[in-house]
Design a protein around this motif. Structure first.
Motif, PDB file in Angstrom:
ATOM      1  N   TRP A   1      10.472  -5.311  -0.247  1.00  0.00           N
ATOM      2  CA  TRP A   1      10.382  -6.032  -1.512  1.00  0.00           C
ATOM      3  C   TRP A   1       9.164  -6.955  -1.488  1.00  0.00           C
ATOM      4  CZ3 TRP A   1      13.776  -5.475  -5.635  1.00  0.00           C
ATOM      5  CH2 TRP A   1      14.928  -4.725  -5.377  1.00  0.00           C
ATOM      6  N   SER A   2       8.510  -7.083  -2.631  1.00  0.00           N
ATOM      7  CA  SER A   2       7.404  -8.027  -2.748  1.00  0.00           C
ATOM      8  C   SER A   2       7.375  -8.559  -4.178  1.00  0.00           C
ATOM      9  CB  SER A   2       6.073  -7.358  -2.387  1.00  0.00           C
ATOM     10  OG  SER A   2       5.769  -6.307  -3.300  1.00  0.00           O
ATOM     11  N   ARG A   3       6.481  -9.520  -4.413  1.00  0.00           N
ATOM     12  CA  ARG A   3       6.338 -10.093  -5.751  1.00  0.00           C
ATOM     13  C   ARG A   3       5.197  -9.403  -6.491  1.00  0.00           C
ATOM     14  NH1 ARG A   3       6.567 -15.390  -3.225  1.00  0.00           N
ATOM     15  NH2 ARG A   3       4.444 -14.963  -2.523  1.00  0.00           N
ATOM     16  N   GLY A   4       5.336  -9.204  -7.790  1.00  0.00           N
ATOM     17  CA  GLY A   4       4.271  -8.549  -8.550  1.00  0.00           C
ATOM     18  C   GLY A   4       4.072  -9.164  -9.929  1.00  0.00           C
ATOM     19  N   THR A   5       2.814  -9.381 -10.292  1.00  0.00           N
ATOM     20  CA  THR A   5       2.444  -9.813 -11.649  1.00  0.00           C
ATOM     21  C   THR A   5       1.336  -8.886 -12.136  1.00  0.00           C
ATOM     22  OG1 THR A   5       2.952 -12.119 -11.128  1.00  0.00           O
ATOM     23  CG2 THR A   5       1.571 -11.702 -13.065  1.00  0.00           C
ATOM     24  N   ARG A   6       1.467  -8.418 -13.371  1.00  0.00           N
ATOM     25  CA  ARG A   6       0.480  -7.484 -13.915  1.00  0.00           C
ATOM     26  C   ARG A   6       0.104  -7.900 -15.335  1.00  0.00           C
ATOM     27  NH1 ARG A   6       4.157  -5.054 -10.754  1.00  0.00           N
ATOM     28  NH2 ARG A   6       3.223  -4.077  -8.915  1.00  0.00           N
ATOM     29  N   VAL A   7      -1.185  -7.779 -15.628  1.00  0.00           N
ATOM     30  CA  VAL A   7      -1.712  -8.162 -16.936  1.00  0.00           C
ATOM     31  C   VAL A   7      -2.324  -6.931 -17.591  1.00  0.00           C
ATOM     32  CG1 VAL A   7      -3.299  -9.669 -18.183  1.00  0.00           C
ATOM     33  CG2 VAL A   7      -2.191 -10.497 -16.086  1.00  0.00           C
ATOM     34  N   PHE A   8      -1.987  -6.721 -18.853  1.00  0.00           N
ATOM     35  CA  PHE A   8      -2.474  -5.567 -19.616  1.00  0.00           C
ATOM     36  C   PHE A   8      -3.212  -6.045 -20.865  1.00  0.00           C
ATOM     37  CE2 PHE A   8       1.188  -4.276 -17.250  1.00  0.00           C
ATOM     38  CZ  PHE A   8       0.949  -2.973 -16.842  1.00  0.00           C
ATOM     39  N   ARG A   9      -4.231  -5.285 -21.252  1.00  0.00           N
ATOM     40  CA  ARG A   9      -4.888  -5.475 -22.541  1.00  0.00           C
ATOM     41  C   ARG A   9      -4.809  -4.166 -23.326  1.00  0.00           C
ATOM     42  NH1 ARG A   9      -7.468  -9.990 -23.737  1.00  0.00           N
ATOM     43  NH2 ARG A   9      -8.175 -11.416 -22.097  1.00  0.00           N
ATOM     44  N   ARG A  10      -4.650  -4.305 -24.641  1.00  0.00           N
ATOM     45  CA  ARG A  10      -4.680  -3.130 -25.494  1.00  0.00           C
ATOM     46  C   ARG A  10      -6.129  -2.867 -25.879  1.00  0.00           C
ATOM     47  NH1 ARG A  10      -0.102  -2.847 -29.443  1.00  0.00           N
ATOM     48  NH2 ARG A  10      -0.740  -4.989 -29.828  1.00  0.00           N
ATOM     49  N   ARG A  11      -6.626  -1.690 -25.503  1.00  0.00           N
ATOM     50  CA  ARG A  11      -7.999  -1.297 -25.796  1.00  0.00           C
ATOM     51  C   ARG A  11      -7.992   0.080 -26.438  1.00  0.00           C
ATOM     52  NH1 ARG A  11     -10.952  -2.917 -20.037  1.00  0.00           N
ATOM     53  NH2 ARG A  11     -10.894  -5.204 -20.326  1.00  0.00           N
TER      54      ARG A  11
ATOM     55  N   THR B   1       7.831  -9.646   5.369  1.00  0.00           N
ATOM     56  CA  THR B   1       7.965  -8.349   4.698  1.00  0.00           C
ATOM     57  C   THR B   1       9.392  -7.818   4.713  1.00  0.00           C
ATOM     58  OG1 THR B   1       7.431  -7.168   6.732  1.00  0.00           O
ATOM     59  CG2 THR B   1       5.588  -7.764   5.289  1.00  0.00           C
ATOM     60  N   ASP B   2      10.318  -8.553   5.353  1.00  0.00           N
ATOM     61  CA  ASP B   2      11.688  -8.048   5.475  1.00  0.00           C
ATOM     62  C   ASP B   2      12.656  -8.776   4.550  1.00  0.00           C
ATOM     63  OD1 ASP B   2      11.492 -10.456   6.752  1.00  0.00           O
ATOM     64  OD2 ASP B   2      12.637  -9.881   8.527  1.00  0.00           O
ATOM     65  N   LEU B   3      12.167  -9.584   3.633  1.00  0.00           N
ATOM     66  CA  LEU B   3      13.054 -10.306   2.724  1.00  0.00           C
ATOM     67  C   LEU B   3      13.582  -9.370   1.644  1.00  0.00           C
ATOM     68  CD1 LEU B   3      11.079 -13.645   2.200  1.00  0.00           C
ATOM     69  CD2 LEU B   3      12.944 -13.182   3.815  1.00  0.00           C
ATOM     70  N   VAL B   4      14.805  -9.654   1.193  1.00  0.00           N
ATOM     71  CA  VAL B   4      15.411  -8.902   0.095  1.00  0.00           C
ATOM     72  C   VAL B   4      15.988  -9.904  -0.896  1.00  0.00           C
ATOM     73  CG1 VAL B   4      15.951  -6.910   1.552  1.00  0.00           C
ATOM     74  CG2 VAL B   4      17.665  -8.709   1.232  1.00  0.00           C
ATOM     75  N   PRO B   5      16.131  -9.516  -2.169  1.00  0.00           N
ATOM     76  CA  PRO B   5      16.760 -10.420  -3.137  1.00  0.00           C
ATOM     77  C   PRO B   5      18.164 -10.790  -2.692  1.00  0.00           C
ATOM     78  CG  PRO B   5      15.705  -8.591  -4.258  1.00  0.00           C
ATOM     79  CD  PRO B   5      15.670  -8.263  -2.802  1.00  0.00           C
TER      80      PRO B   5
END
Length: 284
Positions: free
Chosen positions: A238-248, A272-276
């Motif tokens: 598990w890891s953290r993720g943030t994603r940004v999108f633009r409409r083009r 790297t071994d953490l879980v929710p």
């Protein structure tokens, strides 16, 4: 068509021609001193009075001078003896805007009154239709995009993974260096990830949050990855993720990604071994 309506049609066409020519004197010529204009830009309560009305036009003339259009494509007039109104549609936009959306139209409504035997515009209302998409539809589209990514990961289909990533994407990955710039570099990261295990590789974001404002969208959540080794053993992370999108060009494209693991402050090593906390124990 009555004589009065014919006069008003001529007045409006000459006004539009003066706008295209950047001729402020003739733009103002057939307007009342107490003109009220509801324009596309602010202020919310409109532009009031001939002086204020005149001050709105020079920036618009500058914009037109860069090749923009201001052409009447439909005009309807109804006139009484001393009061009249007209409504029109205009092809109005920059060359780039009209190439992308050729059916875009400026809506125009005019209120006129006769002063000293001459028709003058006392009210103008300009507007464009609100083409903003329903945020719910955009959120659904962003979620569907992720589902395509999840399926492409399971199929180890690198081309499909890259199809909705912008050429100028910048990604903060788990691995060094600090950032990966450009689709080619991100493609290499994705390739390594798909080839990291001989068996099935999967990815999903079980509790994905999506926010959309206009042509910008932000997505965040915990990434769940799994990789199957040659013996059928499955490793989960598990890891953290943030994603940004633009409409083009009508398409949502990833322009920024940031993924990370927490770190152990005592050792400085990535955790790297953490879980929710609510994640059940998984077996192979």
């Amino acid at each position: 068509m009555s004589h009065e309506e014919d006069q008003i049609r001529t007045l409006i066409h000459e006004w539009a021609a003066a706008v295209r020519a950047g001729d402020l004197e003739h733009v103002l010529a057939d307007h009342t001193a107490d003109i009220v204009m509801y324009d596309v830009p602010p202020p919310q309560n409109g532009v009031r009075g001939l002086d204020a009305y005149g001050q709105t036009w020079p920036p618009f003339f500058t914009w037109l001078g860069r090749g923009a259009a201001f052409d009447i494509v439909e005009l309807n007039v109804s006139a009484g003896s001393d009061i009249a109104y007209a409504h029109a549609l205009l092809r109005c936009g920059s060359p780039e805007e009209l190439a992308a959306e050729p059916d875009t139209r400026l809506r125009l409504t005019l209120g006129l009154r006769k002063e000293d035997g001459r028709w003058r515009v006392a009210h103008e209302h300009h507007s464009f239709p609100d083409t903003t998409a329903d945020p719910a539809d955009d959120i659904a589209e962003i979620r569907a995009l992720h589902q395509r990514w999840f399926a492409a990961t399971a199929e180890k289909d690198l081309d499909s993974l890259m199809a909705e990533i912008a050429d100028d994407v910048e990604s903060y990955e788990h691995d060094a260096p600090l950032r990966y710039t450009g689709a080619d570099n991100v493609r290499e990261v994705c390739r390594r990830g798909l080839e990291s295990a001989p068996g099935r590789v999967t990815w999903d974001v079980p509790e994905m949050a999506v926010e959309v404002r206009g042509d910008l969208a932000v997505v965040w959540g915990l990434n769940h990855m799994s990789a199957e080794d040659a013996n059928g053993q499955v490793d989960h992370s598990w890891s953290r993720g943030t994603r940004v999108f633009r409409r083009r060009g009508g398409r949502w494209l990833l322009v920024h990604q940031h993924v990370s693991y927490p770190y152990d402050p005592e050792t400085g090593a990535a955790a790297t071994d953490l879980v929710p906390q609510d994640e059940p124990t998984r077996s192979a």
